[in-house]
Design a protein around this motif. Sequence first.
Motif, PDB file in Angstrom:
ATOM      1  N   UNK A 144      -2.510  13.772   5.586  1.00 50.32           N
ATOM      2  CA  UNK A 144      -1.267  13.136   5.156  1.00 50.32           C
ATOM      3  C   UNK A 144      -0.904  13.487   3.712  1.00 50.32           C
ATOM      4  N   UNK A 145      -1.867  13.951   2.936  1.00 54.40           N
ATOM      5  CA  UNK A 145      -1.605  14.294   1.539  1.00 54.40           C
ATOM      6  C   UNK A 145      -0.767  15.562   1.396  1.00 54.40           C
ATOM      7  N   UNK A 146      -0.767  16.406   2.419  1.00 49.43           N
ATOM      8  CA  UNK A 146       0.038  17.627   2.351  1.00 49.43           C
ATOM      9  C   UNK A 146       0.979  17.743   3.556  1.00 49.43           C
ATOM     10  N   UNK A 147       1.440  16.602   4.061  1.00 41.81           N
ATOM     11  CA  UNK A 147       2.372  16.531   5.193  1.00 41.81           C
ATOM     12  C   UNK A 147       1.790  17.124   6.473  1.00 41.81           C
ATOM     13  N   UNK A 148       0.484  17.101   6.623  1.00 38.75           N
ATOM     14  CA  UNK A 148      -0.150  17.596   7.841  1.00 38.75           C
ATOM     15  C   UNK A 148      -0.256  16.537   8.917  1.00 38.75           C
ATOM     16  N   UNK A 149      -0.003  15.273   8.559  1.00 38.47           N
ATOM     17  CA  UNK A 149      -0.052  14.172   9.519  1.00 38.47           C
ATOM     18  C   UNK A 149       0.763  13.008   8.954  1.00 38.47           C
ATOM     19  N   UNK A 150       1.221  12.166   9.849  1.00 38.47           N
ATOM     20  CA  UNK A 150       1.943  10.969   9.422  1.00 38.47           C
ATOM     21  C   UNK A 150       0.958   9.987   8.770  1.00 38.47           C
ATOM     22  N   UNK A 151       1.478   9.184   7.871  1.00 35.60           N
ATOM     23  CA  UNK A 151       0.675   8.157   7.215  1.00 35.60           C
ATOM     24  C   UNK A 151       0.657   6.942   8.137  1.00 35.60           C
ATOM     25  N   UNK A 152      -0.524   6.455   8.465  1.00 36.79           N
ATOM     26  CA  UNK A 152      -0.650   5.333   9.392  1.00 36.79           C
ATOM     27  C   UNK A 152      -1.508   4.231   8.790  1.00 36.79           C
ATOM     28  N   UNK A 153      -1.305   3.030   9.302  1.00 35.42           N
ATOM     29  CA  UNK A 153      -2.195   1.924   8.961  1.00 35.42           C
ATOM     30  C   UNK A 153      -2.144   0.871  10.059  1.00 35.42           C
ATOM     31  N   UNK A 154      -3.127   0.011  10.055  1.00 32.69           N
ATOM     32  CA  UNK A 154      -3.246  -1.055  11.033  1.00 32.69           C
ATOM     33  C   UNK A 154      -3.306  -2.380  10.290  1.00 32.69           C
ATOM     34  N   UNK A 155      -2.472  -3.308  10.742  1.00 31.85           N
ATOM     35  CA  UNK A 155      -2.466  -4.646  10.152  1.00 31.85           C
ATOM     36  C   UNK A 155      -2.770  -5.634  11.271  1.00 31.85           C
ATOM     37  N   UNK A 156      -3.751  -6.485  11.035  1.00 28.96           N
ATOM     38  CA  UNK A 156      -4.135  -7.502  12.014  1.00 28.96           C
ATOM     39  C   UNK A 156      -3.917  -8.863  11.375  1.00 28.96           C
ATOM     40  N   UNK A 157      -3.117  -9.676  12.049  1.00 28.07           N
ATOM     41  CA  UNK A 157      -2.898 -11.053  11.593  1.00 28.07           C
ATOM     42  C   UNK A 157      -3.686 -11.968  12.524  1.00 28.07           C
ATOM     43  N   UNK A 158      -4.736 -12.567  11.982  1.00 28.46           N
ATOM     44  CA  UNK A 158      -5.629 -13.406  12.761  1.00 28.46           C
ATOM     45  C   UNK A 158      -5.867 -14.718  12.022  1.00 28.46           C
TER      46      UNK A 158
ATOM     47  N   UNK B  84      -5.401  -8.764   7.738  1.00 25.18           N
ATOM     48  CA  UNK B  84      -6.429  -7.758   7.487  1.00 25.18           C
ATOM     49  C   UNK B  84      -5.732  -6.413   7.602  1.00 25.18           C
ATOM     50  N   UNK B  85      -5.609  -5.695   6.496  1.00 21.33           N
ATOM     51  CA  UNK B  85      -4.854  -4.452   6.473  1.00 21.33           C
ATOM     52  C   UNK B  85      -5.787  -3.292   6.145  1.00 21.33           C
ATOM     53  N   UNK B  86      -5.709  -2.270   6.979  1.00 19.66           N
ATOM     54  CA  UNK B  86      -6.535  -1.085   6.745  1.00 19.66           C
ATOM     55  C   UNK B  86      -5.924  -0.245   5.639  1.00 19.66           C
ATOM     56  N   UNK B  87      -6.730   0.555   4.970  1.00 15.47           N
ATOM     57  CA  UNK B  87      -6.166   1.548   4.059  1.00 15.47           C
ATOM     58  C   UNK B  87      -5.411   2.593   4.889  1.00 15.47           C
ATOM     59  N   UNK B  88      -4.519   3.325   4.255  1.00 16.97           N
ATOM     60  CA  UNK B  88      -3.785   4.365   4.964  1.00 16.97           C
ATOM     61  C   UNK B  88      -4.749   5.419   5.509  1.00 16.97           C
TER      62      UNK B  88
ATOM     63  N   UNK C 125     -14.321  -6.109   7.307  1.00 11.32           N
ATOM     64  CA  UNK C 125     -14.563  -4.742   6.843  1.00 11.32           C
ATOM     65  C   UNK C 125     -13.312  -3.854   6.873  1.00 11.32           C
ATOM     66  N   UNK C 126     -12.246  -4.309   7.498  1.00 12.15           N
ATOM     67  CA  UNK C 126     -11.053  -3.470   7.657  1.00 12.15           C
ATOM     68  C   UNK C 126     -10.501  -2.935   6.326  1.00 12.15           C
ATOM     69  N   UNK C 127     -10.380  -3.749   5.286  1.00 17.54           N
ATOM     70  CA  UNK C 127      -9.851  -3.208   4.024  1.00 17.54           C
ATOM     71  C   UNK C 127     -10.749  -2.151   3.367  1.00 17.54           C
ATOM     72  N   UNK C 128     -11.997  -2.062   3.785  1.00 16.36           N
ATOM     73  CA  UNK C 128     -12.953  -1.131   3.170  1.00 16.36           C
ATOM     74  C   UNK C 128     -13.189   0.132   3.981  1.00 16.36           C
ATOM     75  N   UNK C 129     -12.437   0.326   5.053  1.00 14.75           N
ATOM     76  CA  UNK C 129     -12.651   1.491   5.910  1.00 14.75           C
ATOM     77  C   UNK C 129     -12.320   2.783   5.174  1.00 14.75           C
ATOM     78  N   UNK C 130     -13.021   3.846   5.555  1.00 11.44           N
ATOM     79  CA  UNK C 130     -12.802   5.172   4.958  1.00 11.44           C
ATOM     80  C   UNK C 130     -12.077   6.054   5.970  1.00 11.44           C
ATOM     81  N   UNK C 131     -11.092   6.783   5.489  1.00 11.41           N
ATOM     82  CA  UNK C 131     -10.342   7.688   6.364  1.00 11.41           C
ATOM     83  C   UNK C 131     -11.131   8.976   6.579  1.00 11.41           C
ATOM     84  N   UNK C 132     -11.188   9.458   7.827  1.00  6.86           N
ATOM     85  CA  UNK C 132     -11.974  10.656   8.109  1.00  6.86           C
ATOM     86  C   UNK C 132     -11.290  11.958   7.677  1.00  6.86           C
ATOM     87  N   UNK C 133      -9.975  11.960   7.564  1.00  5.53           N
ATOM     88  CA  UNK C 133      -9.244  13.168   7.156  1.00  5.53           C
ATOM     89  C   UNK C 133      -8.164  12.792   6.150  1.00  5.53           C
ATOM     90  N   UNK C 134      -7.654  13.804   5.446  1.00  4.02           N
ATOM     91  CA  UNK C 134      -6.607  13.564   4.460  1.00  4.02           C
ATOM     92  C   UNK C 134      -5.410  14.509   4.649  1.00  4.02           C
TER      93      UNK C 134
END
Length: 146
Positions: free
Chosen positions: A97-111, A116-120, A86-95
Amino acid sequence: MKTITMIFLTLFLSKSCTNEAQNDLTNTTLQYTANTRGFYQKVVIMNQKITVSRDRNGSKLPEEINISDADWAELVKAFSKINLEEIPNLKDPTQKRFYDGAAIANLKIRYQDQDYVSPDFDHGHPPAEIEKLVNKIVALAKEKEE
């Protein structure tokens, strides 16, 4: 009736094996990255060690520390509750990062040789499904910073 029972048992047992396999954090690589124009952080966790890099260009060596058994147990517990598919289909709770209010982050899991890479998402505001794991990773990196 026997056929239905056999199909049910097969599905149930295969699901149990998948959940047990996801608990195996030892053979897994977690990579958390957060960046903006003036901030960069890459945290890699593998084999009870954490590597923190704050240099985008790679000119400085990353900092490496061992993870305590208590912190490792928390990571394993948080990781075991994640559905990797389900990781690639996760929804971000806030946005922010679109107006420089937060850093862009993501999580990558190699298993098991699969990524398995999350959306930003916004640094500090991960999707609820991976929130405990991400917050623990960030906390461990912050400890190294201090």
